[in-house]
Design a protein around this motif. Sequence first.
Motif, PDB file in Angstrom:
ATOM      1  N   THR A 199       0.829  -1.203   0.000  1.00  0.00           N
ATOM      2  CA  THR A 199       0.000   0.000   0.000  1.00  0.00           C
ATOM      3  C   THR A 199       0.862   1.252   0.000  1.00  0.00           C
ATOM      4  O   THR A 199       0.560   2.233  -0.695  1.00  0.00           O
ATOM      5  N   ALA A 200       1.952   1.221   0.760  1.00  0.00           N
ATOM      6  CA  ALA A 200       2.868   2.372   0.794  1.00  0.00           C
ATOM      7  C   ALA A 200       3.454   2.635  -0.588  1.00  0.00           C
ATOM      8  O   ALA A 200       3.550   3.793  -1.032  1.00  0.00           O
ATOM      9  N   VAL A 201       3.852   1.581  -1.276  1.00  0.00           N
ATOM     10  CA  VAL A 201       4.423   1.728  -2.617  1.00  0.00           C
ATOM     11  C   VAL A 201       3.382   2.295  -3.595  1.00  0.00           C
ATOM     12  O   VAL A 201       3.676   3.192  -4.389  1.00  0.00           O
ATOM     13  N   VAL A 202       2.145   1.776  -3.513  1.00  0.00           N
ATOM     14  CA  VAL A 202       1.074   2.256  -4.394  1.00  0.00           C
ATOM     15  C   VAL A 202       0.799   3.736  -4.154  1.00  0.00           C
ATOM     16  O   VAL A 202       0.602   4.512  -5.100  1.00  0.00           O
ATOM     17  N   ILE A 203       0.803   4.151  -2.897  1.00  0.00           N
ATOM     18  CA  ILE A 203       0.551   5.556  -2.565  1.00  0.00           C
ATOM     19  C   ILE A 203       1.592   6.459  -3.216  1.00  0.00           C
ATOM     20  O   ILE A 203       1.260   7.519  -3.769  1.00  0.00           O
ATOM     21  N   THR A 204       2.863   6.052  -3.180  1.00  0.00           N
ATOM     22  CA  THR A 204       3.899   6.892  -3.781  1.00  0.00           C
ATOM     23  C   THR A 204       3.748   6.979  -5.295  1.00  0.00           C
ATOM     24  O   THR A 204       4.136   7.977  -5.911  1.00  0.00           O
ATOM     25  N   ARG A 205       3.169   5.950  -5.902  1.00  0.00           N
ATOM     26  CA  ARG A 205       2.961   5.981  -7.354  1.00  0.00           C
ATOM     27  C   ARG A 205       1.763   6.862  -7.718  1.00  0.00           C
ATOM     28  O   ARG A 205       1.796   7.579  -8.717  1.00  0.00           O
ATOM     29  N   VAL A 206       0.714   6.781  -6.907  1.00  0.00           N
ATOM     30  CA  VAL A 206      -0.512   7.520  -7.198  1.00  0.00           C
ATOM     31  C   VAL A 206      -0.412   8.981  -6.783  1.00  0.00           C
ATOM     32  O   VAL A 206      -0.898   9.882  -7.487  1.00  0.00           O
ATOM     33  N   ARG A 207       0.241   9.238  -5.644  1.00  0.00           N
ATOM     34  CA  ARG A 207       0.255  10.586  -5.074  1.00  0.00           C
ATOM     35  C   ARG A 207       1.651  11.216  -5.042  1.00  0.00           C
ATOM     36  O   ARG A 207       1.847  12.240  -4.389  1.00  0.00           O
ATOM     37  N   GLY A 208       2.591  10.604  -5.719  1.00  0.00           N
ATOM     38  CA  GLY A 208       3.938  11.160  -5.663  1.00  0.00           C
ATOM     39  C   GLY A 208       4.770  10.799  -6.870  1.00  0.00           C
ATOM     40  O   GLY A 208       4.265  10.681  -7.988  1.00  0.00           O
ATOM     41  N   ASN A 209       6.051  10.604  -6.642  1.00  0.00           N
ATOM     42  CA  ASN A 209       7.017  10.350  -7.705  1.00  0.00           C
ATOM     43  C   ASN A 209       7.419   8.889  -7.828  1.00  0.00           C
ATOM     44  O   ASN A 209       8.334   8.562  -8.572  1.00  0.00           O
ATOM     45  N   GLY A 210       6.767   8.014  -7.049  1.00  0.00           N
ATOM     46  CA  GLY A 210       7.140   6.614  -7.044  1.00  0.00           C
ATOM     47  C   GLY A 210       8.073   6.299  -5.890  1.00  0.00           C
ATOM     48  O   GLY A 210       8.663   7.200  -5.279  1.00  0.00           O
ATOM     49  N   PRO A 211       8.238   5.015  -5.565  1.00  0.00           N
ATOM     50  CA  PRO A 211       9.022   4.637  -4.382  1.00  0.00           C
ATOM     51  C   PRO A 211      10.509   4.962  -4.478  1.00  0.00           C
ATOM     52  O   PRO A 211      11.143   5.236  -3.460  1.00  0.00           O
ATOM     53  N   LEU A 212      11.089   4.931  -5.682  1.00  0.00           N
ATOM     54  CA  LEU A 212      12.521   5.197  -5.793  1.00  0.00           C
ATOM     55  C   LEU A 212      12.861   6.601  -5.304  1.00  0.00           C
ATOM     56  O   LEU A 212      13.878   6.811  -4.632  1.00  0.00           O
TER      57      LEU A 212
END
Length: 261
Positions: free
Chosen positions: A86-99
């Motif tokens: 879920t944390a990884v998905v959030i960074t993709r949807v609401r940010g720049n991605g997990p990297l």
Amino acid sequence: MNPPLEPPPEQPPGLLASVRAVSREPEPEREGQRWGFGAFLLVEAVFILSAVFITALASTSGTDLSSSVSFVLVGSMVPTVLAAATAVVITRVRGNGPLIDLRLGWDWADVKVGLKLGLLGILLTVVAATVWSRVVGTQNATSAIGELVDGTALPLSAAVVMFVYVCFLGPVCEELIYRGLLWGAIERQGWSRWAAFLLSTLIFAASHLEPLRTSLLIIIALPIGIARLITRRLTASVVAHVVNNFLPGLTLLLVATGVMS
């Protein structure tokens, strides 16, 4: 005439120098990140609700929750993996991605830092666990998985799955959640990295929902948090966490397979 002496090669800064340098460096940019504490609360809700669902499912099926190998493994693994995903998905949807958002950039120097602090963590864990077990008793100082395999031989497949989770999968997922997502949420508020270090350490320990072991978990988490603090990336803390968990995980594996008693 003697040739001029060459200056000695520069030595890499030591651990204390690296920690002191943190306070003098500017805070990292978090442009494009549109998530904060709400994202972390959502991830924690996924963790808790999935754990409650698994517990309820086991109860309705008549499973003995105190001795079921599958329940402890599934009940430990699934909520953690779902929360990290879920944390990884959030960074993709609401940010720049997990990297970018979770600071997963790769650097071999970070691996070295993680190895050193992981080894320090093992020493600290052994000392802290020895002292703590004398204070609260051996039984109270043992984790849920440790209680399950205490003196009990498990099937080889279950023992291997447990080892992989304790040593590798669990540390990666927990780092994504606490020193990735939570750390990023704290920094986005404009708070210092020291605040991120302290808060993530305390919340990490409390989130294990083992009140008697919380203070022990805080001590264990300190070197892992320091790895994240001085490198500003998640790789070092992941490596430190994996190294720190390796000895306990190997011990559990040997006990679970009957090699050790």
